[in-house]
Design a protein around this motif. Structure first.
Motif, short mmCIF file in Angstrom:
data_model
loop_
_atom_site.label_atom_id
_atom_site.label_comp_id
_atom_site.label_asym_id
_atom_site.label_seq_id
_atom_site.Cartn_x
_atom_site.Cartn_y
_atom_site.Cartn_z
N LEU A 24 -19.86 34.84 -23.95
CA LEU A 24 -19.52 34.13 -25.19
C LEU A 24 -18.44 33.11 -24.88
O LEU A 24 -17.50 33.42 -24.13
CB LEU A 24 -18.98 35.11 -26.23
CG LEU A 24 -19.85 36.31 -26.61
CD1 LEU A 24 -19.06 37.29 -27.47
CD2 LEU A 24 -21.10 35.86 -27.31
N ASP A 25 -18.56 31.91 -25.43
CA ASP A 25 -17.44 30.99 -25.30
C ASP A 25 -16.36 31.45 -26.29
O ASP A 25 -16.57 32.36 -27.08
CB ASP A 25 -17.85 29.53 -25.48
CG ASP A 25 -18.30 29.17 -26.89
OD1 ASP A 25 -17.93 29.87 -27.84
OD2 ASP A 25 -19.01 28.17 -27.02
N ILE A 26 -15.21 30.83 -26.23
CA ILE A 26 -14.08 31.33 -27.01
C ILE A 26 -14.32 31.21 -28.51
O ILE A 26 -13.87 32.05 -29.29
CB ILE A 26 -12.76 30.67 -26.55
CG1 ILE A 26 -11.59 31.54 -26.96
CG2 ILE A 26 -12.65 29.26 -27.05
CD1 ILE A 26 -10.39 31.42 -26.08
N GLN A 27 -15.08 30.21 -28.93
CA GLN A 27 -15.41 30.06 -30.36
C GLN A 27 -16.35 31.18 -30.82
O GLN A 27 -16.16 31.77 -31.88
CB GLN A 27 -16.05 28.70 -30.62
CG GLN A 27 -15.14 27.52 -30.37
CD GLN A 27 -13.98 27.47 -31.34
OE1 GLN A 27 -14.07 27.88 -32.48
NE2 GLN A 27 -12.86 26.95 -30.87
N GLU A 28 -17.37 31.46 -30.00
CA GLU A 28 -18.31 32.54 -30.33
C GLU A 28 -17.60 33.89 -30.34
O GLU A 28 -17.84 34.73 -31.21
CB GLU A 28 -19.46 32.58 -29.33
CG GLU A 28 -20.39 31.39 -29.39
CD GLU A 28 -21.37 31.36 -28.25
OE1 GLU A 28 -22.50 30.90 -28.48
OE2 GLU A 28 -21.02 31.79 -27.13
N ALA A 29 -16.71 34.09 -29.37
CA ALA A 29 -15.95 35.34 -29.30
C ALA A 29 -15.06 35.50 -30.52
O ALA A 29 -14.92 36.59 -31.06
CB ALA A 29 -15.12 35.37 -28.02
N SER A 30 -14.48 34.40 -30.97
CA SER A 30 -13.63 34.43 -32.16
C SER A 30 -14.43 34.86 -33.39
O SER A 30 -13.98 35.69 -34.17
CB SER A 30 -13.01 33.05 -32.38
OG SER A 30 -12.31 32.99 -33.58
#
Length: 72
Positions: A24-30
């Motif tokens: 996951l990129d950091i936006q998806e992880a968020s």
């Protein structure tokens, strides 16, 4: 040592159940964990959350994120 054994057992479990661990990129992880991007970046910076930046952006394995959330 114990953490590595647990990680290997989780990998074996995911192979047996057919589920794949997703990056996951950091936006998806968020969005996935309902935390702010800055909270995730703090976790990465202090070493409690493992992430990769080989491709020029922060990528986090879903299993690492779940383990980090479980330890909070």
């Amino acid at each position: 040592m114990d953490l590595r054994i647990i990680e290997l057992l989780k990998e074996i479990k995911s192979m047996l159940t057919g589920s794949t661990d997703k990056w996951l990129d950091i936006q998806e992880a968020s969005k996935y964990c309902s935390l702010s991007v800055s909270s995730l970046r703090r976790g990465i910076a202090n070493g409690s959350l493992k992430a990769s930046d080989r491709l020029g952006k922060k990528l986090i394995l879903r299993s690492s994120l779940e383990a980090w959330l479980g330890g909070k």
